[in-house]
Design a protein around this motif. Sequence first.
Motif: not given
Length: 457
Positions: A256-268, A364-374
């Motif tokens: 479930n990749p997340f990229h450095w160019g995704e600007y969730h931090v700035i908008s938050t 003991f959930n470690f299924d990162v497919r469920q992770l919503h990055w935003a």
Amino acid sequence: MIMNTLFERLQEEQPGFGEKIIAVNSDLTLPELALSKEDQSILAENINIVFHCAATIRFNEPLKDAMQLNVLATQKMLALAHKMKHLQIFIHISTAYANCDRELIEEIVYPPPVDYRRLIDSLDWMDDELVSVMTPKLIKERPNTYTYTKALAEYLVQQEAGNLNVAIIRPSIVGASWKEPFPGWIDNFNGPSGIFIAAGKGILRTMRASNDAVADLVPVDVVINATLAAAWYSGSQALSRPRNILVYNCTTGGINPFHWGEYHVISTFKRNPLEQAFRRPNVNLTSNHLINQYWIAVSHKAPAFLYDLYLRLIGREPRMMKTITRLHKAMMVLEYFTSHSWVWNTDNVTMLMGQMSPEDKKVFNFDVRQLHWAEYMENYCMGTKKYVLNEELSGLPAARKHLNKLRNIRYSFNTILVVLIWRVFIARSQMARNIWYFVVSLCFKFLSYFRASSTMR
């Protein structure tokens, strides 16, 4: 420690949990970990599971210190583990970047470029200056002593485990909690947390990174759950365990990749600003060294110098240039990781998940497919605000007002700058004035045409 906010939920659910914890005095750098004979005896008689997490995570640690804490301490822990009469499993926490000199990283222990025993012997007689000179030649393509010594520690575990039941966990960049005990828990400036705070404060405005590079963040509770599950599985397979040590690449990039160019931090941080921000949050990412240096001069050093000058004029101690210098040192250390991507094989993690019951998968959930990055990144940023900077949410209206004030100051500064450019360049040149009047007349004609066409409709 147990009175920390992190354990409030546990305090409510199990008020007496602290009675189960027994602390012992120890020092990783001393012989036998500086454990008393009495404590060694207690551990030998009572321990069933060892989670060896202790390490230095400073990237620029001197090689001698990194070897002491990451390699020799692991050797001492294994020696102690061999004395434990009822030990069922030894879990060693490594890092997914231990073998970052490879593009594809399998779930195996790779042989290191040098024999750790010979290196330990050599470092004994070398002085610090000689070690410093030799370090770049020793670590070769690895970016720092941290990844180098963690790779050596993995190989040491493989060589000295003997008949111990051992597993290795390799988390990537450990970030704030995803779900447990609550979303967004973080209590330090390490890794991306410091970058996020610097960006939120408006101090960090440029960063050398590839927009398309994978930011392999993994929530801390995911790592913990995977570690506990790995200990359960290896312990339950003690009689039919595999010949090779099980290694788990606890990463997110391949699943479930997340990229450095995704600007969730700035908008938050624009919606929920940090208190007393230096400037409005805005970060420019570039992989070009020269462009990055330009933006550092324009967006970091120049404003910091002017702000320090202002502080001197009002009789206060200048501090911003020192902050910027520390920030640049931290960013230089992280550049390697923000500019590269890796591919980690995660077959063992998938296998481990498949061995668990549906109920255990929930607990003991470690299924990162469920992770919503935003959503996760918003909670992460709010976690830095609440738990690292200790800022109350009740202060948000004032913080937003301050951010609007900074916006007005910026607009005013830009207006003054345009007027000055006009006075210096345009007002003194007939050709420049002619060009200016031509552009203005074109704009005026376009507006007139736009109004006329709107009226006709």
